[in-house]
Design a protein around this motif. Structure first.
Motif, PDB file in Angstrom:
ATOM      1  N   ALA A  72       0.853  -1.185   0.000  1.00 14.01           N
ATOM      2  CA  ALA A  72       0.000   0.000   0.000  1.00 14.01           C
ATOM      3  C   ALA A  72       0.893   1.240   0.000  1.00 14.01           C
ATOM      4  CB  ALA A  72      -0.931  -0.009   1.209  1.00 14.01           C
ATOM      5  N   VAL A  73       1.412   1.589  -1.177  1.00 14.22           N
ATOM      6  CA  VAL A  73       2.298   2.753  -1.263  1.00 14.22           C
ATOM      7  C   VAL A  73       1.476   4.007  -0.996  1.00 14.22           C
ATOM      8  CG1 VAL A  73       3.846   1.576  -2.836  1.00 14.22           C
ATOM      9  CG2 VAL A  73       2.000   2.949  -3.771  1.00 14.22           C
ATOM     10  N   LYS A  74       2.050   4.954  -0.281  1.00 18.84           N
ATOM     11  CA  LYS A  74       1.274   6.029   0.315  1.00 18.84           C
ATOM     12  C   LYS A  74       1.277   7.338  -0.491  1.00 18.84           C
ATOM     13  CE  LYS A  74       0.538   3.330   3.879  1.00 18.84           C
ATOM     14  NZ  LYS A  74       1.388   2.183   3.522  1.00 18.84           N
ATOM     15  N   ASP A  75       1.654   7.287  -1.754  1.00 21.36           N
ATOM     16  CA  ASP A  75       1.727   8.520  -2.548  1.00 21.36           C
ATOM     17  C   ASP A  75       0.405   9.285  -2.518  1.00 21.36           C
ATOM     18  OD1 ASP A  75       4.009   7.080  -3.123  1.00 21.36           O
ATOM     19  OD2 ASP A  75       4.036   7.595  -5.240  1.00 21.36           O
ATOM     20  N   GLN A  76      -0.710   8.611  -2.777  1.00 22.03           N
ATOM     21  CA  GLN A  76      -1.994   9.315  -2.834  1.00 22.03           C
ATOM     22  C   GLN A  76      -2.420   9.800  -1.454  1.00 22.03           C
ATOM     23  OE1 GLN A  76      -5.015   7.052  -4.842  1.00 22.03           O
ATOM     24  NE2 GLN A  76      -4.087   7.319  -6.862  1.00 22.03           N
ATOM     25  N   TRP A  77      -2.165   9.039  -0.428  1.00 19.18           N
ATOM     26  CA  TRP A  77      -2.480   9.513   0.923  1.00 19.18           C
ATOM     27  C   TRP A  77      -1.677  10.779   1.249  1.00 19.18           C
ATOM     28  CZ3 TRP A  77      -2.949   4.937   4.974  1.00 19.18           C
ATOM     29  CH2 TRP A  77      -4.161   4.271   4.759  1.00 19.18           C
ATOM     30  N   GLN A  78      -0.404  10.791   0.875  1.00 17.03           N
ATOM     31  CA  GLN A  78       0.437  11.942   1.172  1.00 17.03           C
ATOM     32  C   GLN A  78      -0.031  13.194   0.433  1.00 17.03           C
ATOM     33  OE1 GLN A  78       4.273  10.429   0.090  1.00 17.03           O
ATOM     34  NE2 GLN A  78       4.416   9.072   1.884  1.00 17.03           N
ATOM     35  N   GLN A  79      -0.648  12.990  -0.732  1.00 17.31           N
ATOM     36  CA  GLN A  79      -1.098  14.127  -1.539  1.00 17.31           C
ATOM     37  C   GLN A  79      -2.532  14.537  -1.230  1.00 17.31           C
ATOM     38  OE1 GLN A  79      -0.463  12.503  -5.446  1.00 17.31           O
ATOM     39  NE2 GLN A  79       1.743  12.315  -5.132  1.00 17.31           N
ATOM     40  N   SER A  80      -3.186  13.806  -0.314  1.00 15.96           N
ATOM     41  CA  SER A  80      -4.591  14.070  -0.011  1.00 15.96           C
ATOM     42  C   SER A  80      -4.707  14.908   1.252  1.00 15.96           C
ATOM     43  CB  SER A  80      -5.345  12.751   0.164  1.00 15.96           C
ATOM     44  OG  SER A  80      -6.625  12.978   0.721  1.00 15.96           O
ATOM     45  N   ALA A  81      -5.318  16.106   1.126  1.00 18.49           N
ATOM     46  CA  ALA A  81      -5.504  16.978   2.287  1.00 18.49           C
ATOM     47  C   ALA A  81      -6.419  16.324   3.319  1.00 18.49           C
ATOM     48  CB  ALA A  81      -6.066  18.324   1.838  1.00 18.49           C
ATOM     49  N   SER A  82      -7.472  15.634   2.856  1.00 19.05           N
ATOM     50  CA  SER A  82      -8.414  15.044   3.812  1.00 19.05           C
ATOM     51  C   SER A  82      -7.781  13.877   4.558  1.00 19.05           C
ATOM     52  CB  SER A  82      -9.678  14.587   3.083  1.00 19.05           C
ATOM     53  OG  SER A  82      -9.385  13.552   2.163  1.00 19.05           O
ATOM     54  N   VAL A  83      -6.979  13.076   3.882  1.00 18.55           N
ATOM     55  CA  VAL A  83      -6.314  11.965   4.551  1.00 18.55           C
ATOM     56  C   VAL A  83      -5.313  12.489   5.567  1.00 18.55           C
ATOM     57  CG1 VAL A  83      -4.738  10.006   4.236  1.00 18.55           C
ATOM     58  CG2 VAL A  83      -6.652  10.338   2.656  1.00 18.55           C
ATOM     59  N   GLN A  84      -4.556  13.501   5.209  1.00 18.36           N
ATOM     60  CA  GLN A  84      -3.569  14.053   6.138  1.00 18.36           C
ATOM     61  C   GLN A  84      -4.242  14.745   7.325  1.00 18.36           C
ATOM     62  OE1 GLN A  84      -0.236  13.390   6.033  1.00 18.36           O
ATOM     63  NE2 GLN A  84      -0.981  12.007   4.417  1.00 18.36           N
ATOM     64  N   ALA A  85      -5.406  15.327   7.060  1.00 15.66           N
ATOM     65  CA  ALA A  85      -6.156  15.928   8.177  1.00 15.66           C
ATOM     66  C   ALA A  85      -6.629  14.843   9.143  1.00 15.66           C
ATOM     67  CB  ALA A  85      -7.350  16.722   7.627  1.00 15.66           C
ATOM     68  N   ARG A  86      -7.065  13.696   8.595  1.00 13.05           N
ATOM     69  CA  ARG A  86      -7.482  12.594   9.456  1.00 13.05           C
ATOM     70  C   ARG A  86      -6.298  12.094  10.278  1.00 13.05           C
ATOM     71  NH1 ARG A  86     -11.442   8.521  10.309  1.00 13.05           N
ATOM     72  NH2 ARG A  86     -12.865  10.173   9.677  1.00 13.05           N
ATOM     73  N   ARG A  87      -5.136  11.978   9.655  1.00 10.16           N
ATOM     74  CA  ARG A  87      -3.951  11.513  10.385  1.00 10.16           C
ATOM     75  C   ARG A  87      -3.612  12.458  11.530  1.00 10.16           C
ATOM     76  NH1 ARG A  87       1.433  12.365  10.415  1.00 10.16           N
ATOM     77  NH2 ARG A  87       1.466  13.732   8.589  1.00 10.16           N
ATOM     78  N   ALA A  88      -3.656  13.753  11.238  1.00 17.33           N
ATOM     79  CA  ALA A  88      -3.346  14.739  12.274  1.00 17.33           C
ATOM     80  C   ALA A  88      -4.377  14.682  13.408  1.00 17.33           C
ATOM     81  CB  ALA A  88      -3.308  16.136  11.656  1.00 17.33           C
ATOM     82  N   GLN A  89      -5.637  14.519  13.035  1.00 19.50           N
ATOM     83  CA  GLN A  89      -6.703  14.432  14.033  1.00 19.50           C
ATOM     84  C   GLN A  89      -6.481  13.244  14.975  1.00 19.50           C
ATOM     85  OE1 GLN A  89     -10.433  13.389  12.302  1.00 19.50           O
ATOM     86  NE2 GLN A  89     -11.620  13.738  14.157  1.00 19.50           N
ATOM     87  N   LEU A  90      -5.969  12.145  14.418  1.00 20.68           N
ATOM     88  CA  LEU A  90      -5.739  10.940  15.209  1.00 20.68           C
ATOM     89  C   LEU A  90      -4.421  10.988  15.981  1.00 20.68           C
ATOM     90  CD1 LEU A  90      -6.908   8.350  12.516  1.00 20.68           C
ATOM     91  CD2 LEU A  90      -8.106   8.911  14.658  1.00 20.68           C
ATOM     92  N   GLY A  91      -3.595  12.003  15.705  1.00 20.11           N
ATOM     93  CA  GLY A  91      -2.319  12.121  16.409  1.00 20.11           C
ATOM     94  C   GLY A  91      -1.305  11.070  15.995  1.00 20.11           C
ATOM     95  N   LEU A  92      -1.335  10.647  14.735  1.00 19.12           N
ATOM     96  CA  LEU A  92      -0.425   9.611  14.238  1.00 19.12           C
ATOM     97  C   LEU A  92       0.769  10.258  13.557  1.00 19.12           C
ATOM     98  CD1 LEU A  92      -3.158   7.231  12.748  1.00 19.12           C
ATOM     99  CD2 LEU A  92      -2.022   7.070  14.978  1.00 19.12           C
TER     100      LEU A  92
END
Length: 784
Positions: free
Chosen positions: A354-374
Motif C-alpha cells: 500500500a504505497v502512500k503517494d496518494q495519501w500523502q497528496q490528499s488533504a483530507s487523509v492528512q487531516a485525518r492523520r493529524a486528528q488521530l495524532g499519528l
C-alpha cells in the motif's frame, strides 16, 4: 461444529506425538504389543515407499505380517451420518481407481474396512489410527476430518499400483497426525479468473494431500471477483478489464473485455464443496491498497475523485482507499456480506504494497492523520487495519494480513502472514501474534519450476520440487514458547502469468505434494529420496483425474553440442535425477523397452529426431521431449537458454497474441531485455536468424521505473544489435526492427554475420529508443 481450531489442533497434535512411545521409522512391536502379530524381518526392512506409498508420509508406521486383499466382496462398515459420509467418499474413490465400489453396511464382519468415529478417542482433531491385517482394515478417529484423512491414506494404499480389480495392501499400523494445523494454498483469481469447476478441481487435489486451507484472493487492482449485493458496480465495473496489447482488442480494433466474478450462490457452493473435503476457505478482500478495481467502480472510495480503469497491468499500483467515514461504512458493508458467505474463523484483509503517494497528496487523509495524532502514514494504515479488525472481532472473526501490517502496529488479535521472507513471521511470533509462513520466493508457486525451454510462464528464479521439499516452516530463531504461534504455512498461486486453468494446475502440483509432506510429516521422517518413488503413483492419479500436474522434475533435458565431422554430442538428464531415461531416434515415443541412456551419445547431424523420457519401471514420469538433429537444432537457443545481461526482473512471459490458442512463451528481463548467447560456436556460421516479438509494457514498477534501461535507436524504427564478446564489444550485426513493428505475431529477422572463427559470447541488445513495447527474443539461430 468448529472444524479448525488451529491452536488447539497444533497443541493436541504435538501431545499426540510426544506421548507416543519412542519409535523409529519402522519400530518393532514391544513385548506384549496387542496391536497385531510381530512383523517379519523382511517387513521390518521394507522402505517406506514400498510399505506405505502415501503422500504425505504418515507420522508413525509399524509393519505387520501378511496382507489384506481388498476386492469387490470387501464391505465398508460405518455407523452414523458422518462416518457413513466418509465411507461413501471412499467407495467412490475405489470405484474410480479399482473399478468396484464396496457396499456400505452397519454391522461388523471380516473382509471389511471399518470406519469408527469415536468422540472419546485420545486423538487430535485431524489425527487417525489405521490398522491393517489379513482380515481387513480399521480406521479410528475422534473427528470427521481425522476419519476422512485415514480413509484417504487407505485409498492411496489401495490405488498405488494403478491397476483395476482386487488389490493387496501390506499389513501395518499407522498412527498419524499433522505437524502443523494450517496447511494451505492461496489462489489468486483477481488477475486471472478461474471457474467454479476449476476451483473445485484444485480443492479435490488439496483434500487428497491433506491440505486443509484454501486462501481465496478475490479482489485486487485487476479485478473484483465476489458479488456484493449492496454494491453491484463492484462486479459490473470492477469485474472487467481491457487486457493490454493484442489480447485486449478485437479484429476491428474495438476493446475486448476480460470479465469474471462469482455470484454469492457460487461462493456458497464452493465453500460447501470444500467443507465436505475438510478444506476451509479463507477469503481475502485486499485493502487499503490493491484497490484500483473497487475505486474504478466507486470513485468516491479513492483520494482523487477520479475513476481509474480496472488495471491491465502487473505490479505495484498507487490507488488506495481513503479514510472517510463513508468508506469505512462501505468496507463494513462488504465485510458483512463476506462473513455471511464464509464461515472461516479468519478473514484476510491484505495490507500489502500500500504505497502512500496518494495519501500523502490528499488533504483530507492528512487531516485525518493529524486528528488521530499519528506520526506517519504507516501508523495511519495500522489504524485503518485495526478499525476493520475490531469490526471482524465484534462479529466473531479474526483479521489475517500480510506482514506489512507489522509496520504500523497490528491489532492485538491479528494473525500475520509472512510473505517477504520469514523475518515477518519471526517478528510477529516474538510479539505474540500467530503466524502463517508464505515466503517469497520459496513458496511462491508463480515461480517457474525449471529453466527448460518448454517451461510455462512465471517468475524467476527457479523454485523446483526439491527446493519446496527442503523448506522448513519453523524458524530456528524462535524459542519453544514463540514457536507455538506458528500455525503452519501455505504456497501462493499468483496468476499474473498463469492465464489458464491448466497452468494453475501445473504450477500447484506436484510442488504442493512436497509442501503437504513438509507440513504434515514430522521433520525427522522426511526423506527426499523416499518421497520421489512415493510420488510415482500420485503422478498417475493426477493423469487419471485429468489434472495437469507439472512433470518438470522428471522431464528429459537434452543438451546437444557440435562434435566435429558432421556429428553431435548429445547428453540427457533430468532435474530430479530420478528414473531411467530412455530414448528413440526414429521420432517415436519412448517406451519402457526403449534403449536406456547410460552415457553421452555421438550421433550424426542428419535430420533425425531424438525423443527421450524418464521411466520408473513401466510408468512414464513425464511426457517425451525431443530435438531434431540438424544444423538449426545444433546451434539454436531459445530465450530460456540465453543469459540475461544484468538480471533485474526476469520473467517467463507469454506473448499477447493470438487471442485464442497457443502463444509463444519467452524469457526476458523487464528492466532490460538484453540477452547473451554464451560460447557461440561461429565456425562456418554465415547467417544470424533471431525470432523476436513485442509485448505491451504493462508493468507498474512505481519507483523502480527509473531502473528500466533504454538505448537510443541507431536506425529508423530501432534495431537489435548483436555485439561480439561482451555488451560493450563491437557490433557484429544489426537487425532492423521495422519488419516486426506492425506484427502481433513473432517475426524472424536475419542478417549476415561476418566470419569470426571459434567461440564467442554474443550480446543481443535492443536499441529502440523506448521501453514500450518490451522487445523480446524467442530464439537465436546460427546458420551456415
Amino acid at each position: 461444529m468448529k472444524r479448525h481450531d488451529f491452536l488447539a489442533v497444533a497443541a493436541t497434535a504435538a501431545l499426540f506425538l510426544c506421548a507416543a512411545m519412542p519409535w523409529t521409522a519402522h519400530a518393532a512391536p514391544q513385548p506384549g504389543d496387542h496391536n497385531g502379530p510381530a512383523q517379519t524381518a523382511a517387513a521390518a526392512d521394507a522402505p517406506p515407499a514400498a510399505l506405505t506409498p502415501v503422500i504425505p508420509l504418515p507420522a508413525r508406521v509399524e509393519p505387520r505380517t501378511g496382507q489384506f486383499v481388498l476386492d469387490a466382496d470387501t464391505r465398508l462398515v460405518a455407523r452414523g451420518t458422518e462416518a457413513t459420509q466418509v465411507a461413501h467418499d471412499l467407495a467412490t474413490r475405489l470405484q474410480r481407481s479399482r473399478g468396484f465400489a464396496p457396499r456400505i453396511e452397519a454391522r461388523a464382519r471380516s473382509n471389511a474396512v471399518t470406519l469408527v468415529l469415536d468422540a472419546k478417542a485420545a486423538l487430535a482433531d485431524e489425527a487417525y489410527a489405521l490398522d491393517i491385517d489379513t482380515r481387513g482394515a480399521r480406521i479410528t478417529a475422534r473427528t470427521p476430518a481425522g476419519l476422512f484423512y485415514g480413509a484417504i491414506t487407505l485409498w492411496q494404499l489401495a490405488s498405488a499400483d494403478g491397476a483395476q480389480g482386487p488389490t493387496t495392501i501390506a499389513a501395518q499400523r499407522i498412527e498419524d497426525a499433522p505437524r502443523f494445523a494450517w496447511r494451505g494454498l492461496m489462489l489468486d483469481v483477481a488477475r486471472h479468473f478461474r471457474s467454479v469447476d476449476e476451483v473445485k478441481a484444485l480443492i479435490d487435489q488439496m483434500a487428497v494431500h491433506k491440505l486443509n486451507t484454501l486462501h481465496w484472493h478475490l479482489t485486487d487492482d485487476q479485478g473484483w471477483r465476489i458479488e456484493i449485493r449492496r454494491y453491484p458496480r463492484l462486479t459490473q465495473v470492477g469485474g472487467c478489464r481491457i487486457p493490454a496489447g493484442a489480447a485486449g482488442r478485437n479484429d476491428d480494433g474495438t476493446p475486448r473485455p476480460y470479465c469474471g466474478f462469482y455470484t454469492q450462490a457460487q461462493i456458497r457452493d464452493v465453500v460447501a464443496y470444500a467443507a465436505q473435503r475438510h478444506v476451509t476457505v479463507v477469503p481475502e478482500i485486499d485493502l487499503p491498497g490493491h484497490a484500483q478495481a473497487a475505486i474504478a467502480a466507486y470513485p468516491q472510495l479513492g483520494t482523487t475523485g477520479q475513476a481509474p480503469s480496472v488495471s491491465p497491468d502487473w505490479g505495484i499500483h498507487t490507488w488506495l482507499f481513503n479514510t472517510d467515514e463513508a468508506t469505512f461504512a462501505f468496507l463494513e458493508d462488504v465485510l458483512g456480506e463476506v462473513i455471511e458467505l464464509f464461515p472461516s474463523r479468519y478473514v484476510h484483509l491484505g495490507g500489502d504494497e500500500a504505497v502512500k503517494d496518494q495519501w500523502q497528496q490528499s488533504a483530507s487523509v492528512q487531516a485525518r492523520r493529524a486528528q488521530l495524532g499519528l506520526k506517519d502514514d504507516m501508523q495511519l494504515q495500522g489504524w485503518f487495519m485495526g478499525r476493520l479488525g475490531r469490526y471482524l472481532q465484534a462479529h466473531g472473526r479474526r483479521l489475517l494480513g500480510w506482514d506489512e501490517i507489522l509496520e504500523g502496529g497490528p491489532p492485538a488479535e491479528a494473525t500475520v502472514m509472512s510473505w517477504r521472507g520469514t523475518q515477518g513471521a519471526i517478528e510477529a511470533a516474538r510479539t505474540g501474534h500467530d503466524v502463517v509462513l508464505a515466503p517469497a520466493p520459496a513458496l511462491y508457486f508463480d515461480h517457474v519450476q525449471s529453466d527448460g525451454d518448454d517451461e510455462t510462464p512465471g517468475r524467476l528464479p527457479v523454485m523446483d520440487l526439491q527446493s519446496v521439499y527442503a523448506f522448513e516452516p519453523m524458524p530456528a530463531e524462535l524459542t519453544a514458547e514463540q514457536a507455538t504461534h506458528v500455525l503452519g504455512a501455505q504456497a501462493n498461486l499468483w496468476t499474473e502469468h498463469l492465464r489458464t486453468g491448466e497452468r494453475v494446475q501445473r504450477a500447484a502440483f506436484p510442488r504442493a505434494a512436497a509442501l503437504a509432506e513438509v507440513l504434515w510429516t514430522p521433520a525427522a521422517r522426511r526423506d527426499w529420496n523416499d518421497f520421489l518413488p512415493r510420488l510415482v503413483p500420485m503422478l498417475a492419479r493426477y493423469r487419471d483425474a485429468g489434472f495437469a500436474a507439472a512433470d518438470s522434475a522428471f522431464a528429459a533435458r537434452i543438451a546437444v553440442a557440435p562434435a566435429g565431422d558432421g556429428s553431435a554430442r548429445v547428453t540427457l538428464a533430468n532435474q530430479s535425477g530420478f528414473g531411467t531415461l530412455r530414448y528413440t531416434l526414429d521420432g517415436s515415443a519412448p517406451t519402457p523397452r526403449a534403449p536406456a541412456y547410460t552415457q553421452p551419445l555421438a550421433l550424426p547431424v542428419a535430420g533425425q529426431t531424438l525423443r527421450a523420457a524418464a521411466f520408473a519401471g513401466e510408468r512414464a514420469l513425464a511426457a517425451p521431449r525431443q530435438i531434431v538433429l540438424d544444423a538449426h537444432g545444433l546451434r539454436a537457443r531459445a530465450s530460456a537458454s540465453l543469459r540475461p545481461c544484468k538480471g533485474g526482473l526476469t520473467l517467463r512471459m507469454e506473448d499477447d497474441a493470438p487471442r485464442e490458442g497457443v502463444r509463444a512463451v519467452v524469457t526476458a528481463d523487464v528492466f532490460d531485455p538484453c540477452r547473451v548467447y554464451e560460447g557461440a560456436d561461429l565456425d562456418g556460421v554465415r547467417t544470424l536468424a533471431v525470432r523476436v516479438g513485442q509485448l505491451p509494457f504493462n508493468f507498474q514498477l512505481w519507483r523502480d521505473l527509473k531502473q528500466v534501461v533504454t538505448r537510443p535507436a541507431t536506425v529508423p524504427g530501432g534495431a537489435l544489435e548483436v555485439r561480439l564478446d561482451g555488451c560493450e564489444g563491437p557490433v557484429a550485426a544489426t537487425l532492423p526492427l521495422a519488419p516486426a513493428r506492425g506484427s502481433d505475431a513473432l517475426t524472424v529477422l536475419e542478417a549476415p554475420l561476418p566470419a569470426h572463427p571459434g567461440r564467442h559470447d554474443l550480446c543481443l541488445v535492443f536499441a529502440s529508443g523506448a521501453y514500450d513495447p518490451l522487445w523480446m527474443i524467442d530464439e537465436v539461430a546460427l546458420l551456415p
